[in-house]
Enzyme design. Structure first.
Site, PDB file in Angstrom:
ATOM      1  N   PRO A 224      -8.813   0.579  -2.485  1.00 57.39           N
ATOM      2  CA  PRO A 224      -9.212  -0.826  -2.555  1.00 57.39           C
ATOM      3  C   PRO A 224      -9.637  -1.329  -1.180  1.00 57.39           C
ATOM      4  O   PRO A 224      -8.945  -1.127  -0.185  1.00 57.39           O
ATOM      5  CB  PRO A 224      -7.935  -1.520  -3.037  1.00 57.39           C
ATOM      6  CG  PRO A 224      -7.182  -0.454  -3.766  1.00 57.39           C
ATOM      7  CD  PRO A 224      -7.465   0.807  -3.021  1.00 57.39           C
ATOM      8  N   GLU A 225     -10.802  -1.983  -1.128  1.00 60.54           N
ATOM      9  CA  GLU A 225     -11.312  -2.514   0.122  1.00 60.54           C
ATOM     10  C   GLU A 225     -11.221  -4.037   0.091  1.00 60.54           C
ATOM     11  O   GLU A 225     -10.629  -4.610  -0.828  1.00 60.54           O
ATOM     12  CB  GLU A 225     -12.733  -2.000   0.350  1.00 60.54           C
ATOM     13  CG  GLU A 225     -12.773  -0.473   0.433  1.00 60.54           C
ATOM     14  CD  GLU A 225     -14.155   0.097   0.724  1.00 60.54           C
ATOM     15  OE1 GLU A 225     -15.098  -0.687   0.952  1.00 60.54           O
ATOM     16  OE2 GLU A 225     -14.295   1.336   0.712  1.00 60.54           O
TER      17      GLU A 225
ATOM     18  N   HIS B 217       4.991   4.972 -12.231  1.00 61.20           N
ATOM     19  CA  HIS B 217       4.371   4.478 -10.996  1.00 61.20           C
ATOM     20  C   HIS B 217       4.397   2.957 -10.866  1.00 61.20           C
ATOM     21  O   HIS B 217       3.756   2.420  -9.961  1.00 61.20           O
ATOM     22  CB  HIS B 217       2.933   4.981 -10.830  1.00 61.20           C
ATOM     23  CG  HIS B 217       2.781   6.463 -10.970  1.00 61.20           C
ATOM     24  ND1 HIS B 217       3.523   7.361 -10.244  1.00 61.20           N
ATOM     25  CD2 HIS B 217       1.968   7.199 -11.785  1.00 61.20           C
ATOM     26  CE1 HIS B 217       3.181   8.596 -10.588  1.00 61.20           C
ATOM     27  NE2 HIS B 217       2.254   8.523 -11.527  1.00 61.20           N
TER      28      HIS B 217
ATOM     29  N   ARG C  95      -0.060   7.003  -5.956  1.00 59.13           N
ATOM     30  CA  ARG C  95       0.017   7.875  -4.786  1.00 59.13           C
ATOM     31  C   ARG C  95       1.042   7.397  -3.753  1.00 59.13           C
ATOM     32  O   ARG C  95       1.301   8.090  -2.772  1.00 59.13           O
ATOM     33  CB  ARG C  95      -1.372   8.016  -4.151  1.00 59.13           C
ATOM     34  CG  ARG C  95      -2.381   8.676  -5.106  1.00 59.13           C
ATOM     35  CD  ARG C  95      -3.748   8.823  -4.473  1.00 59.13           C
ATOM     36  NE  ARG C  95      -3.738   9.771  -3.367  1.00 59.13           N
ATOM     37  CZ  ARG C  95      -4.814  10.050  -2.622  1.00 59.13           C
ATOM     38  NH1 ARG C  95      -5.970   9.448  -2.878  1.00 59.13           N
ATOM     39  NH2 ARG C  95      -4.731  10.912  -1.632  1.00 59.13           N
TER      40      ARG C  95
END
Length: 276
Positions: free
Chosen positions: A2-3, A96, A115
């Site tokens: 994500p930016e 998660h 992750r």
């Protein structure tokens, strides 16, 4: 990853559901993120009112009065708002789903991070002095980010302009996707040395960066592999890409074939016909 547009979209999505609400519970299912979630966070947060939700670079900052909760989505994280539902049909945590913030109206803010490169941290005192934030450059959508500043900052630099734009000490949040797109709009080859670019070209580049990021935010960001909005919906900016991910395809502007190269272990995409 994500930016800035994805994080800004998330910020705008969660803020109305959190601001002014009382935190009544915190659930930590897996504390082992990039940095361990503080084990005493439930005690620190319970009873606090969320006064504001803002973004700094790719960090989300929840002002809880007595301190700041720092959230980062890492490589694969996303935040979901779960609105109150009937008690007999709650949305059960998935694999998660590592962290829940539960509010007084039973709204839940949930962090999903396959992750585990994200972060949930706590800070008291001046947030600008936190080690993760204290050396950050200007926000790209503010007046502090301008051609004169970029021109002065890059004098003598031998790094490529693409790698320079991804340096958070130069400017924050211009990640790989949007650096590629902005360089195309400015007509600048990503391999050009940053120190050799003149002020006039930097004027075009700064405007291209601001334009690209604004368009991406309006489109809800890009649908990355793991990213979704706070309501679970995707972004749509990827439908507007000029060069990113289009290697081997014709340029939409001049029909030259888009090329792909590696720079600093990241892929760069550019049009040899349009970018010099």
């Amino acid at each position: 990853m994500p930016e800035l547009p994805e994080v800004e979209t998330t910020c705008r999505g969660i803020a109305p559901h959190l601001t002014g609400k009382l935190i009544v519970n915190v659930i930590i299912r897996n504390a082992m993120l990039r940095w361990p979630i503080p084990q005493d966070l439930p005690e620190l947060l319970s009873g606090s009112t969320i006064q504001a939700v803002v973004r700094r670079a790719k960090y989300l900052l929840l002002d809880c009065g007595r301190g700041i909760l720092i959230l980062h989505l890492g490589m694969s994280g996303s935040l979901r708002i779960l609105l109150p539902r009937l008690a007999q049909s709650p949305e059960l945590p998935r694999k998660h789903d590592h962290f829940d913030l539960i509010l007084n109206d039973q709204t839940i803010l949930r962090l999903h991070d396959p992750r585990r490169f994200g972060a949930v941290l706590w800070h008291t005192g001046n947030i600008a002095q936190h080690p993760l934030l204290m050396n950050l450059g200007p926000e790209p959508l503010t007046v502090d980010f301008n051609a004169q500043r970029l021109f002065v900052r890059t004098r003598g630099l031998r790094a490529s302009i693409k790698q320079t734009l991804m340096n958070n000490q130069v400017v924050v949040g211009v990640g790989n996707i949007y650096a590629n797109e902005a360089l195309f709009l400015a007509g600048i080859n990503p391999k050009v040395t940053a120190g050799r670019i003149g002020k006039e070209r930097y004027e075009r580049l700064v405007q291209a960066i601001k334009h690209t990021l604004q368009l991406a935010i309006e489109a809800g960001g890009s649908s990355l592999r793991d990213f979704v909005h706070s309501d679970g919906t995707p972004g749509y900016f990827q439908q507007q890409y000029w060069v990113y991910g289009r290697s081997g395809k014709q340029c939409k502007q001049c029909t030259t074939v888009i090329k792909q190269i590696k720079q600093g272990q990241r892929s760069s995409f550019y049009c040899p016909g349009c970018q010099h």
